[in-house]
Design a protein around this motif. Sequence first.
Motif, PDB file in Angstrom:
ATOM      1  N   THR A  83      53.314   2.486 -35.325  1.00 23.55           N
ATOM      2  CA  THR A  83      52.041   3.043 -34.254  1.00 23.55           C
ATOM      3  C   THR A  83      52.454   3.214 -32.842  1.00 23.55           C
ATOM      4  O   THR A  83      52.252   4.008 -32.145  1.00 23.55           O
ATOM      5  CB  THR A  83      50.845   1.671 -34.179  1.00 23.55           C
ATOM      6  N   SER A  84      53.463   2.177 -32.619  1.00 19.60           N
ATOM      7  CA  SER A  84      53.934   2.136 -31.359  1.00 19.60           C
ATOM      8  C   SER A  84      54.748   3.329 -30.974  1.00 19.60           C
ATOM      9  O   SER A  84      54.725   3.592 -29.792  1.00 19.60           O
ATOM     10  CB  SER A  84      54.806   0.750 -31.050  1.00 19.60           C
ATOM     11  N   ASN A  91      50.069  -2.658 -42.917  1.00 20.76           N
ATOM     12  CA  ASN A  91      49.483  -2.972 -41.501  1.00 20.76           C
ATOM     13  C   ASN A  91      48.388  -4.171 -41.868  1.00 20.76           C
ATOM     14  O   ASN A  91      48.389  -5.221 -41.411  1.00 20.76           O
ATOM     15  CB  ASN A  91      48.942  -1.808 -40.652  1.00 20.76           C
ATOM     16  N   GLY A 133      42.950  -3.633 -34.734  1.00 16.12           N
ATOM     17  CA  GLY A 133      43.502  -2.396 -35.657  1.00 16.12           C
ATOM     18  C   GLY A 133      43.711  -2.884 -36.870  1.00 16.12           C
ATOM     19  O   GLY A 133      43.446  -4.033 -37.090  1.00 16.12           O
ATOM     20  N   CYS A 138      46.624  -3.997 -38.083  1.00 14.83           N
ATOM     21  CA  CYS A 138      47.438  -5.338 -38.302  1.00 14.83           C
ATOM     22  C   CYS A 138      46.526  -6.195 -37.882  1.00 14.83           C
ATOM     23  O   CYS A 138      46.338  -7.355 -38.601  1.00 14.83           O
ATOM     24  CB  CYS A 138      48.510  -5.197 -37.512  1.00 14.83           C
ATOM     25  N   GLU A 182      39.163  -7.499 -28.664  1.00 15.62           N
ATOM     26  CA  GLU A 182      39.261  -6.154 -28.707  1.00 15.62           C
ATOM     27  C   GLU A 182      38.791  -5.291 -27.633  1.00 15.62           C
ATOM     28  O   GLU A 182      37.612  -5.452 -27.338  1.00 15.62           O
ATOM     29  CB  GLU A 182      38.646  -5.798 -30.176  1.00 15.62           C
ATOM     30  N   LYS A 203      35.282  -1.375 -32.364  1.00 13.96           N
ATOM     31  CA  LYS A 203      36.130  -2.352 -33.350  1.00 13.96           C
ATOM     32  C   LYS A 203      35.682  -3.796 -33.092  1.00 13.96           C
ATOM     33  O   LYS A 203      35.875  -4.409 -34.107  1.00 13.96           O
ATOM     34  CB  LYS A 203      37.598  -2.200 -32.963  1.00 13.96           C
ATOM     35  N   ALA A 221      52.821  -9.978 -32.804  1.00 16.88           N
ATOM     36  CA  ALA A 221      53.432  -9.297 -33.820  1.00 16.88           C
ATOM     37  C   ALA A 221      53.136  -7.887 -33.499  1.00 16.88           C
ATOM     38  O   ALA A 221      53.541  -6.869 -34.525  1.00 16.88           O
ATOM     39  CB  ALA A 221      52.213  -9.680 -34.987  1.00 16.88           C
ATOM     40  N   HIS A 242      55.053  -4.229 -32.182  1.00 19.50           N
ATOM     41  CA  HIS A 242      56.364  -3.897 -32.236  1.00 19.50           C
ATOM     42  C   HIS A 242      57.170  -4.174 -31.062  1.00 19.50           C
ATOM     43  O   HIS A 242      58.301  -4.617 -31.459  1.00 19.50           O
ATOM     44  CB  HIS A 242      56.376  -2.319 -32.329  1.00 19.50           C
ATOM     45  N   ASN A 287      57.038 -11.743 -37.252  1.00 21.63           N
ATOM     46  CA  ASN A 287      57.421 -11.913 -38.605  1.00 21.63           C
ATOM     47  C   ASN A 287      58.825 -11.282 -38.966  1.00 21.63           C
ATOM     48  O   ASN A 287      59.048 -11.571 -40.147  1.00 21.63           O
ATOM     49  CB  ASN A 287      56.007 -11.285 -39.302  1.00 21.63           C
ATOM     50  N   ASN A 289      57.837  -8.172 -43.801  1.00 26.40           N
ATOM     51  CA  ASN A 289      56.614  -7.844 -44.825  1.00 26.40           C
ATOM     52  C   ASN A 289      57.016  -8.059 -46.123  1.00 26.40           C
ATOM     53  O   ASN A 289      58.228  -7.744 -46.685  1.00 26.40           O
ATOM     54  CB  ASN A 289      55.744  -6.685 -44.331  1.00 26.40           C
TER      55      ASN A 289
HETATM   56  N1  LIG Z   1      54.809  -6.910 -37.174  1.00 27.40           N
HETATM   57  C1  LIG Z   1      54.609  -6.006 -38.137  1.00 27.40           C
HETATM   58  O1  LIG Z   1      55.383  -6.354 -39.358  1.00 27.40           O
HETATM   59  C2  LIG Z   1      54.139  -4.600 -37.866  1.00 27.40           C
HETATM   60  C3  LIG Z   1      53.905  -3.693 -38.902  1.00 27.40           C
HETATM   61  C4  LIG Z   1      53.153  -2.561 -38.476  1.00 27.40           C
HETATM   62  C5  LIG Z   1      52.846  -2.446 -37.299  1.00 27.40           C
HETATM   63  N2  LIG Z   1      53.243  -3.169 -36.157  1.00 27.40           N
HETATM   64  C6  LIG Z   1      52.638  -2.965 -34.836  1.00 27.40           C
HETATM   65  O2  LIG Z   1      51.835  -3.714 -34.486  1.00 27.40           O
HETATM   66  C7  LIG Z   1      50.854  -3.144 -33.351  1.00 27.40           C
HETATM   67  C8  LIG Z   1      49.445  -2.735 -33.901  1.00 27.40           C
HETATM   68  O3  LIG Z   1      49.375  -1.878 -34.769  1.00 27.40           O
HETATM   69  P1  LIG Z   1      47.992  -1.565 -35.493  1.00 27.40           P
HETATM   70  O4  LIG Z   1      48.578  -0.449 -36.471  1.00 27.40           O
HETATM   71  O5  LIG Z   1      47.008  -2.356 -35.540  1.00 27.40           O
HETATM   72  O6  LIG Z   1      47.398  -0.623 -34.060  1.00 27.40           O
HETATM   73  P2  LIG Z   1      46.112   0.000 -33.968  1.00 27.40           P
HETATM   74  O7  LIG Z   1      46.112   1.005 -32.910  1.00 27.40           O
HETATM   75  O8  LIG Z   1      45.358   0.333 -35.326  1.00 27.40           O
HETATM   76  O9  LIG Z   1      45.426  -1.037 -33.188  1.00 27.40           O
HETATM   77  C9  LIG Z   1      45.604  -1.921 -32.033  1.00 27.40           C
HETATM   78  C10 LIG Z   1      44.265  -2.360 -31.466  1.00 27.40           C
HETATM   79  O10 LIG Z   1      44.611  -2.976 -30.094  1.00 27.40           O
HETATM   80  C11 LIG Z   1      43.610  -2.762 -29.321  1.00 27.40           C
HETATM   81  N3  LIG Z   1      43.808  -3.071 -27.876  1.00 27.40           N
HETATM   82  C12 LIG Z   1      44.816  -2.403 -27.267  1.00 27.40           C
HETATM   83  N4  LIG Z   1      45.008  -3.156 -26.039  1.00 27.40           N
HETATM   84  C13 LIG Z   1      44.366  -4.340 -26.149  1.00 27.40           C
HETATM   85  C14 LIG Z   1      43.994  -5.396 -25.332  1.00 27.40           C
HETATM   86  N5  LIG Z   1      44.651  -5.455 -24.086  1.00 27.40           N
HETATM   87  N6  LIG Z   1      43.335  -6.320 -25.602  1.00 27.40           N
HETATM   88  C15 LIG Z   1      42.682  -6.302 -27.013  1.00 27.40           C
HETATM   89  N7  LIG Z   1      42.531  -5.175 -27.840  1.00 27.40           N
HETATM   90  C16 LIG Z   1      43.651  -4.316 -27.378  1.00 27.40           C
HETATM   91  C17 LIG Z   1      43.284  -1.470 -29.610  1.00 27.40           C
HETATM   92  O11 LIG Z   1      41.988  -0.990 -29.060  1.00 27.40           O
HETATM   93  C18 LIG Z   1      43.452  -1.385 -31.062  1.00 27.40           C
HETATM   94  O12 LIG Z   1      42.106  -1.557 -31.709  1.00 27.40           O
HETATM   95  C19 LIG Z   1      51.735  -1.937 -32.985  1.00 27.40           C
HETATM   96  O13 LIG Z   1      52.855  -2.240 -31.996  1.00 27.40           O
HETATM   97  C20 LIG Z   1      52.623  -1.560 -34.305  1.00 27.40           C
HETATM   98  O14 LIG Z   1      53.846  -1.010 -34.209  1.00 27.40           O
HETATM   99  C21 LIG Z   1      53.570  -4.507 -36.538  1.00 27.40           C
END
Ligand SMILES: NC(=O)c1ccc[n+]([C@@H]2O[C@H](COP(=O)([O-])OP(=O)(O)OC[C@H]3O[C@@H](n4cnc5c(N)ncnc54)[C@H](O)[C@@H]3O)[C@@H](O)[C@H]2O)c1
Length: 358
Positions: free
Chosen positions: A133-134, A164, A195, A197, A216, A221, A272, A274, A299, A308
């Motif tokens: 996503t990032s 996710n 989102g 995750c 959120e 959402k 959690a 990226h 993680n 994961n």
């Molecule tokens: N840890 C892991 O193994 C792993 C795996 C996949 C993705 N990721 C990362 O996790 C992150 C989220 O991924 P996702 O797919 O859920 O993204 P997503 O875009 O589906 O969801 C992110 C959510 O955060 C909300 N948001 C943004 N800023 C905010 C704030 N200040 N306060 C509250 N809510 C806020 C957005 O409105 C959105 O709904 C990304 O950085 C992604 O790369 C991590």
Amino acid sequence: MERIEWVIDRCRLLQAIGAEFDETKPFAGLTIGTGIHLEPKTVALLLTLQRGGAELVSTGNLNTTQQEACDYLAACGVRIVGGPTSDPAEHDAHLWEVVRSHPDLLLDNGGDLFARFVEEPYDSLRGGTEETTSGRMRLEPLRDGIGLPVLVINDSPIKQFAENEHAVGQSVLESFLRLTNLSTNGKRVTVFGYGACGRGVAANFRNAHAVVSVVERDPVKRLQAMLDGFLVPDRDDALRTADVVVTVTGVDGVVTAADAPLLRPNAILANAGHFPWEIDAAGLAAAGATVLEDGHMVNLAGPRPLGNSVESMDIGFALQARCLEAVARGEVGAGACVVPVPRAIDEQVAASFVSSAA
Ligand SMILES: NC(=O)c1ccc[n+]([C@@H]2O[C@H](COP(=O)([O-])OP(=O)(O)OC[C@H]3O[C@@H](n4cnc5c(N)ncnc54)[C@H](O)[C@@H]3O)[C@@H](O)[C@H]2O)c1
């Protein structure tokens, strides 16, 4: 070594694709530059690409590289650039070394490689993939500079629910338990971001008997979180009451030192998302707060980091292998720059997993 081979053996989809690639060699004569976490599941992916004839030039992501994975890959003939580091300057040099070796394809995770390609373009790049996503958020504004097919694995519905949602939720919970040795029962947990995750993180902590609130910024959402049964207090109240705060938004500066006065004395924060910029770990630590692993992706951090689940990554990495194959074969054009995985690949991978589990 045993752990890596155990994981490789359990990546059923990658094993099947590898057997096919032994015959079809879609990457014959091509070099793939990779900038993705170097840990056992990515070893399985990179060796599958190698079976397809690829030369590999690989570096990791910040703070997540596992030395054993590097050693294993190097012994298999992969050119490993650098090693474990949490120093952004050192990591930057590794990324540049991969891009300046002018690979034919890039496998990116966070947009690090394509962003550098845009700064120093070269003619032979055919395109590639972005995992996260990032990375998608970072590369969308760079489409004009890239001008090549880049398929975003994250934007496959399969990756959304398999990794996710289900897998990140499980592994963040597992990491919290492993790193802190604290229970979750009755703990008040605040999750920033709902989102894919965030949904999984919130659900897994609730299943572990925590009282979970969701913060959120998207009202739609937030409503979804409420209807899923989570508390949706305003942000400051959610911080004031939390025993545990988890950020998973993909956005910088979600919780900063300015929030320190709101936090309970024993509150534990973890990220959690990226990149490690969601929580201002240094500022909050200076104010006396506890941030697990300095705000790096929780993680994939700490002693015995697992990341994961094998099955979720096998599915996501099958999408990776098929998407890189499609780019290598010229089956997607420059118009497919930072777009989701083609539907036909989603269907192929989904059908393979279901039939392999039968
Ligand atoms: N840890 C892991 O193994 C792993 C795996 C996949 C993705 N990721 C990362 O996790 C992150 C989220 O991924 P996702 O797919 O859920 O993204 P997503 O875009 O589906 O969801 C992110 C959510 O955060 C909300 N948001 C943004 N800023 C905010 C704030 N200040 N306060 C509250 N809510 C806020 C957005 O409105 C959105 O709904 C990304 O950085 C992604 O790369 C991590």
